[in-house]
Motif scaffolding. Structure first.
Motif, PDB file in Angstrom:
ATOM      1  N   PRO A  36       0.806  -1.225   0.000  1.00 45.71           N
ATOM      2  CA  PRO A  36       0.000   0.000   0.000  1.00 45.71           C
ATOM      3  C   PRO A  36       0.844   1.282   0.000  1.00 45.71           C
ATOM      4  O   PRO A  36       0.300   2.372   0.070  1.00 45.71           O
ATOM      5  CB  PRO A  36      -0.794  -0.120   1.305  1.00 45.71           C
ATOM      6  N   PHE A  37       2.167   1.160  -0.090  1.00 43.36           N
ATOM      7  CA  PHE A  37       3.068   2.306   0.100  1.00 43.36           C
ATOM      8  C   PHE A  37       3.707   2.792  -1.194  1.00 43.36           C
ATOM      9  O   PHE A  37       4.011   1.993  -2.086  1.00 43.36           O
ATOM     10  CB  PHE A  37       4.179   1.941   1.086  1.00 43.36           C
ATOM     11  N   ILE A  38       3.941   4.093  -1.247  1.00 39.20           N
ATOM     12  CA  ILE A  38       4.728   4.715  -2.317  1.00 39.20           C
ATOM     13  C   ILE A  38       6.016   5.217  -1.650  1.00 39.20           C
ATOM     14  O   ILE A  38       6.001   6.212  -0.917  1.00 39.20           O
ATOM     15  CB  ILE A  38       3.991   5.908  -2.969  1.00 39.20           C
ATOM     16  N   PRO A  39       7.154   4.542  -1.863  1.00 36.94           N
ATOM     17  CA  PRO A  39       8.396   4.912  -1.179  1.00 36.94           C
ATOM     18  C   PRO A  39       9.198   5.994  -1.905  1.00 36.94           C
ATOM     19  O   PRO A  39       9.251   6.032  -3.129  1.00 36.94           O
ATOM     20  CB  PRO A  39       9.208   3.617  -1.142  1.00 36.94           C
ATOM     21  N   VAL A  40       9.809   6.847  -1.104  1.00 39.76           N
ATOM     22  CA  VAL A  40      10.838   7.768  -1.578  1.00 39.76           C
ATOM     23  C   VAL A  40      12.075   7.426  -0.754  1.00 39.76           C
ATOM     24  O   VAL A  40      12.052   7.523   0.473  1.00 39.76           O
ATOM     25  CB  VAL A  40      10.439   9.248  -1.369  1.00 39.76           C
ATOM     26  N   THR A  41      13.132   6.991  -1.436  1.00 39.16           N
ATOM     27  CA  THR A  41      14.346   6.578  -0.743  1.00 39.16           C
ATOM     28  C   THR A  41      15.322   7.733  -0.664  1.00 39.16           C
ATOM     29  O   THR A  41      15.662   8.345  -1.677  1.00 39.16           O
ATOM     30  CB  THR A  41      15.006   5.374  -1.455  1.00 39.16           C
ATOM     31  N   PRO A  43      19.139   9.173   0.107  1.00 39.58           N
ATOM     32  CA  PRO A  43      20.435   8.564  -0.219  1.00 39.58           C
ATOM     33  C   PRO A  43      21.092   7.738   0.897  1.00 39.58           C
ATOM     34  O   PRO A  43      21.897   6.864   0.599  1.00 39.58           O
ATOM     35  CB  PRO A  43      21.298   9.758  -0.616  1.00 39.58           C
ATOM     36  N   ASN A  44      20.755   7.967   2.157  1.00 42.01           N
ATOM     37  CA  ASN A  44      21.347   7.147   3.225  1.00 42.01           C
ATOM     38  C   ASN A  44      20.601   5.830   3.428  1.00 42.01           C
ATOM     39  O   ASN A  44      20.886   5.092   4.364  1.00 42.01           O
ATOM     40  CB  ASN A  44      21.445   7.930   4.535  1.00 42.01           C
ATOM     41  N   GLY A  45      19.639   5.528   2.554  1.00 42.52           N
ATOM     42  CA  GLY A  45      18.937   4.253   2.592  1.00 42.52           C
ATOM     43  C   GLY A  45      17.609   4.251   3.324  1.00 42.52           C
ATOM     44  O   GLY A  45      16.867   3.278   3.257  1.00 42.52           O
ATOM     45  N   VAL A  46      17.280   5.318   4.032  1.00 43.05           N
ATOM     46  CA  VAL A  46      15.998   5.411   4.728  1.00 43.05           C
ATOM     47  C   VAL A  46      14.906   5.702   3.702  1.00 43.05           C
ATOM     48  O   VAL A  46      15.099   6.511   2.797  1.00 43.05           O
ATOM     49  CB  VAL A  46      16.030   6.516   5.800  1.00 43.05           C
ATOM     50  N   THR A  47      13.761   5.033   3.845  1.00 45.62           N
ATOM     51  CA  THR A  47      12.646   5.351   2.955  1.00 45.62           C
ATOM     52  C   THR A  47      11.523   6.016   3.731  1.00 45.62           C
ATOM     53  O   THR A  47      11.267   5.689   4.895  1.00 45.62           O
ATOM     54  CB  THR A  47      12.081   4.103   2.233  1.00 45.62           C
ATOM     55  N   LEU A  48      10.895   6.970   3.070  1.00 39.07           N
ATOM     56  CA  LEU A  48       9.654   7.544   3.551  1.00 39.07           C
ATOM     57  C   LEU A  48       8.571   6.865   2.736  1.00 39.07           C
ATOM     58  O   LEU A  48       8.506   7.022   1.509  1.00 39.07           O
ATOM     59  CB  LEU A  48       9.635   9.059   3.355  1.00 39.07           C
ATOM     60  N   ASP A  49       7.776   6.048   3.398  1.00 40.63           N
ATOM     61  CA  ASP A  49       6.751   5.249   2.738  1.00 40.63           C
ATOM     62  C   ASP A  49       5.414   5.976   2.855  1.00 40.63           C
ATOM     63  O   ASP A  49       4.809   6.005   3.935  1.00 40.63           O
ATOM     64  CB  ASP A  49       6.657   3.863   3.365  1.00 40.63           C
ATOM     65  N   TYR A  50       4.966   6.561   1.755  1.00 38.93           N
ATOM     66  CA  TYR A  50       3.724   7.320   1.758  1.00 38.93           C
ATOM     67  C   TYR A  50       2.531   6.379   1.701  1.00 38.93           C
ATOM     68  O   TYR A  50       2.503   5.437   0.902  1.00 38.93           O
ATOM     69  CB  TYR A  50       3.696   8.297   0.580  1.00 38.93           C
ATOM     70  N   ALA A  51       1.557   6.637   2.568  1.00 34.36           N
ATOM     71  CA  ALA A  51       0.341   5.830   2.656  1.00 34.36           C
ATOM     72  C   ALA A  51      -0.864   6.750   2.712  1.00 34.36           C
ATOM     73  O   ALA A  51      -0.810   7.814   3.337  1.00 34.36           O
ATOM     74  CB  ALA A  51       0.376   4.953   3.902  1.00 34.36           C
ATOM     75  N   ASP A  52      -1.935   6.340   2.044  1.00 32.25           N
ATOM     76  CA  ASP A  52      -3.167   7.125   2.117  1.00 32.25           C
ATOM     77  C   ASP A  52      -3.738   7.051   3.525  1.00 32.25           C
ATOM     78  O   ASP A  52      -3.721   5.995   4.157  1.00 32.25           O
ATOM     79  CB  ASP A  52      -4.199   6.603   1.117  1.00 32.25           C
ATOM     80  N   GLY A  53      -4.228   8.196   3.996  1.00 36.74           N
ATOM     81  CA  GLY A  53      -4.880   8.246   5.299  1.00 36.74           C
ATOM     82  C   GLY A  53      -6.261   7.611   5.236  1.00 36.74           C
ATOM     83  O   GLY A  53      -6.706   7.125   4.195  1.00 36.74           O
ATOM     84  N   ASP A  54      -6.942   7.656   6.363  1.00 41.59           N
ATOM     85  CA  ASP A  54      -8.266   7.033   6.468  1.00 41.59           C
ATOM     86  C   ASP A  54      -9.401   8.003   6.168  1.00 41.59           C
ATOM     87  O   ASP A  54     -10.556   7.709   6.428  1.00 41.59           O
ATOM     88  CB  ASP A  54      -8.443   6.421   7.853  1.00 41.59           C
ATOM     89  N   GLY A  55      -9.071   9.182   5.637  1.00 36.91           N
ATOM     90  CA  GLY A  55     -10.087  10.182   5.341  1.00 36.91           C
ATOM     91  C   GLY A  55     -10.248  11.208   6.444  1.00 36.91           C
ATOM     92  O   GLY A  55     -10.868  12.244   6.244  1.00 36.91           O
ATOM     93  N   GLY A  56      -9.692  10.931   7.613  1.00 37.29           N
ATOM     94  CA  GLY A  56      -9.728  11.885   8.713  1.00 37.29           C
ATOM     95  C   GLY A  56      -8.602  12.891   8.583  1.00 37.29           C
ATOM     96  O   GLY A  56      -7.821  12.863   7.626  1.00 37.29           O
ATOM     97  N   PRO A  57      -8.491  13.789   9.538  1.00 35.94           N
ATOM     98  CA  PRO A  57      -7.416  14.783   9.500  1.00 35.94           C
ATOM     99  C   PRO A  57      -6.042  14.118   9.564  1.00 35.94           C
ATOM    100  O   PRO A  57      -5.866  13.084  10.214  1.00 35.94           O
ATOM    101  CB  PRO A  57      -7.657  15.632  10.744  1.00 35.94           C
ATOM    102  N   ILE A  58      -5.082  14.713   8.873  1.00 36.03           N
ATOM    103  CA  ILE A  58      -3.696  14.246   8.894  1.00 36.03           C
ATOM    104  C   ILE A  58      -2.990  14.943  10.054  1.00 36.03           C
ATOM    105  O   ILE A  58      -3.042  16.168  10.167  1.00 36.03           O
ATOM    106  CB  ILE A  58      -2.970  14.581   7.575  1.00 36.03           C
ATOM    107  N   ALA A  59      -2.351  14.178  10.919  1.00 34.83           N
ATOM    108  CA  ALA A  59      -1.569  14.766  12.013  1.00 34.83           C
ATOM    109  C   ALA A  59      -0.199  15.158  11.450  1.00 34.83           C
ATOM    110  O   ALA A  59       0.571  14.284  11.060  1.00 34.83           O
ATOM    111  CB  ALA A  59      -1.402  13.768  13.149  1.00 34.83           C
ATOM    112  N   PRO A  60       0.096  16.452  11.370  1.00 38.37           N
ATOM    113  CA  PRO A  60       1.370  16.889  10.787  1.00 38.37           C
ATOM    114  C   PRO A  60       2.566  16.354  11.577  1.00 38.37           C
ATOM    115  O   PRO A  60       2.566  16.340  12.806  1.00 38.37           O
ATOM    116  CB  PRO A  60       1.311  18.411  10.861  1.00 38.37           C
TER     117      PRO A  60
END
Length: 128
Positions: A36-41, A43-60
């Motif tokens: 379910p994730f869209i990753p952005v890697t 350069p140090n190898g850590v990925t930020l895996d983007y996931a759709d929320g549940d329709g509620g507010p996004i906690a920044p």
């Protein structure tokens, strides 16, 4: 084995749009969807895996990226070219400014979901 951060999940209203936003500004690639994730890697190898929320507010959340001086110039140029609002501080009190904390440079801006993004050229506490 040393402990390293491998990935974190970033909740978004539109995971594809948010992943593309970050990747374009940082000069990175969006990886193919994994489950379910869209990753952005990073350069140090850590990925930020983007996931759709549940329709509620996004906690920044806050995501800070340590970059070189040249990378700062390139990324900051893309921020300005897009006409994005930016600040010198995490509380967004110094709009249109950068900071010089620890003898480096830093700037904050928001992604489409209100996550507070930061680039900095010196780690906190590294200055004289």
């Amino acid at each position: 084995m040393s402990i390293e951060l491998n990935h974190t999940i970033v909740t978004a209203k539109d995971k594809k749009e948010s992943a593309r936003f970050l990747a374009e500004l940082l000069g990175l690639e969006v990886s193919p969807q994994y489950g379910p994730f869209i990753p952005v890697t990073i350069p140090n190898g850590v990925t930020l895996d983007y996931a759709d929320g549940d329709g509620g507010p996004i906690a920044p959340q806050h995501y800070a990226f340590l970059v070189s001086e040249d990378e700062f110039d390139a990324i900051f140029g893309r921020i300005k070219d897009r006409g994005l609002t930016y600040w010198a501080d995490p509380y967004h009190q110094h709009e249109g400014e950068t900071n010089t904390n620890d003898g480096g440079r830093g700037v904050y801006w928001e992604d489409p979901d209100g996550h507070n993004l930061e680039i900095l050229t010196r780690p906190y506490g590294s200055g004289d």
